[in-house]
Design an enzyme around this catalytic site. Structure first.
Site, short mmCIF file in Angstrom:
data_model
loop_
_atom_site.label_atom_id
_atom_site.label_comp_id
_atom_site.label_asym_id
_atom_site.label_seq_id
_atom_site.Cartn_x
_atom_site.Cartn_y
_atom_site.Cartn_z
N SER A 1 -20.91 11.08 10.64
CA SER A 1 -20.57 12.55 11.46
C SER A 1 -20.12 12.37 12.70
CB SER A 1 -21.82 13.24 11.46
OG SER A 1 -21.91 14.40 12.21
N TYR B 1 -30.87 14.16 13.51
CA TYR B 1 -29.81 13.99 12.44
C TYR B 1 -28.68 13.23 13.41
CZ TYR B 1 -25.44 15.50 10.21
OH TYR B 1 -24.39 15.28 9.43
#
Length: 303
Positions: free
Chosen positions: A172, A185
């Site tokens: 990501s 995350y």
């Protein structure tokens, strides 16, 4: 003296390679064929994983779909079969190393050696760090980072033996940056990017040039997990757009696939700017985030 000599020698070499890369920008990249490849996709029950499965189906690949959601992967499989693909599904909990190893052994026995491995499964929980439960933190690292080790350890030996394969790490843009309300995350995605880069270097030193690696780093995607973004600069991405970029990257053996591509510029410039400039930009962005905090928290269920 030796260090100075190395620096002097590196300058013309670096200039040569910069020119070479500049020229490549204007030359269409040759795309490889994926026909007949056995592709394993984790987290294939929905969202990005399902879109990937459909994309590989159009390249006449044999698909192996993993997910903890049995109904979801069967629905994905049905869509892929309609596109003409041969599909095998397995219910796997990517939080559990033993489950990954056991299912990997079954896949090799039932189908054969995986030639393209897509580590796509991911878990996300948004909220202030102190509001995230311990088990959620553990789960995010187990799926977003550690699972990559277990799948690669299971399927890499056959790739090494044949010097053929492609390993895709889905990370990501959060793995390059600091993201408020997503500390765990973002940290797990930092780990995934580090895994990809180190694995790429290891394969280079092992002289296994037939095994390619790619790392997909998209901004937040409209898959239902995140309904809003903590920034005004970029909107949520659509899965189809991200998968199109991924497939193009795999077909041309790109090592780092950042979506949107403009993020590459931001990540590069961040390293060059003084901290005071970065803090000024952050303050401006924070003011906007604070102004819209209530809506953002409602959309993403942040406590």
């Amino acid at each position: 003296m030796h260090v100075l000599l190395c620096v002097v020698m590196m300058v013309p070499i670096a200039l040569y390679h910069y020119v070479q890369e500049l020229v490549k920008l204007f030359i269409p990249k040759k795309k490889k064929s994926l026909t007949g490849e056995i592709v394993l996709i984790t987290g294939a029950a929905h969202g990005l994983g399902r879109e990937m499965a459909c994309a590989f189906s159009k390249h006449q690949c044999k698909l192996v779909l993993w997910d903890i959601n049995k109904q979801g992967i069967e629905e994905t499989a049905e869509e892929c079969r309609k596109l003409g693909a041969v599909v095998h599904t397995y219910v796997v909990d990517c939080r559990k190393r033993e489950d990954i190893y056991r299912t990997a052994a079954k896949v090799k026995k039932d189908i054969g050696d995986i030639s393209i491995l897509i580590n796509n499964a991911g878990v996300i929980a948004t909220g202030h760090l102190l509001s995230i439960k311990d088990e959620q933190i553990q789960s995010m690292f187990e799926v977003n980072a550690l699972a990559h080790y277990w799948t690669v350890k299971a399927f890499l030996p056959a790739m090494l033996e044949r010097n053929h394969g492609h390993i895709v790490t889905v990370a990501s843009c959060a793995g390059f940056a600091a993201v408020p309300f997503m500390v765990t995350y973002a940290s797990s995605k930092h780990s995934a990017i580090g895994f990809h880069r180190s694995l790429t270097e290891e394969l280079y030193w092992l002289r296994k040039d037939g095994i390619k690696t790619s790392c997909l780093c998209p901004f937040f995607i409209n898959t239902g997990f995140v309904k809003d973004t903590p920034t005004r600069t970029f909107p949520l991405l659509e899965t189809e757009h991200v998968v199109n970029k991924l497939m193009d990257g795999i077909l041309t053996d790109q090592k780092m696939i950042v979506v949107p591509q403009g993020f590459k510029f931001f990540f590069s410039i961040e390293r060059l700017l003084p901290e005071s400039v970065l803090r000024f930009c952050e303050r401006a962005e924070t003011e906007w985030v604070n102004k819209h905090r209530n809506q953002y928290q409602r959309n993403n269920q942040i406590s």
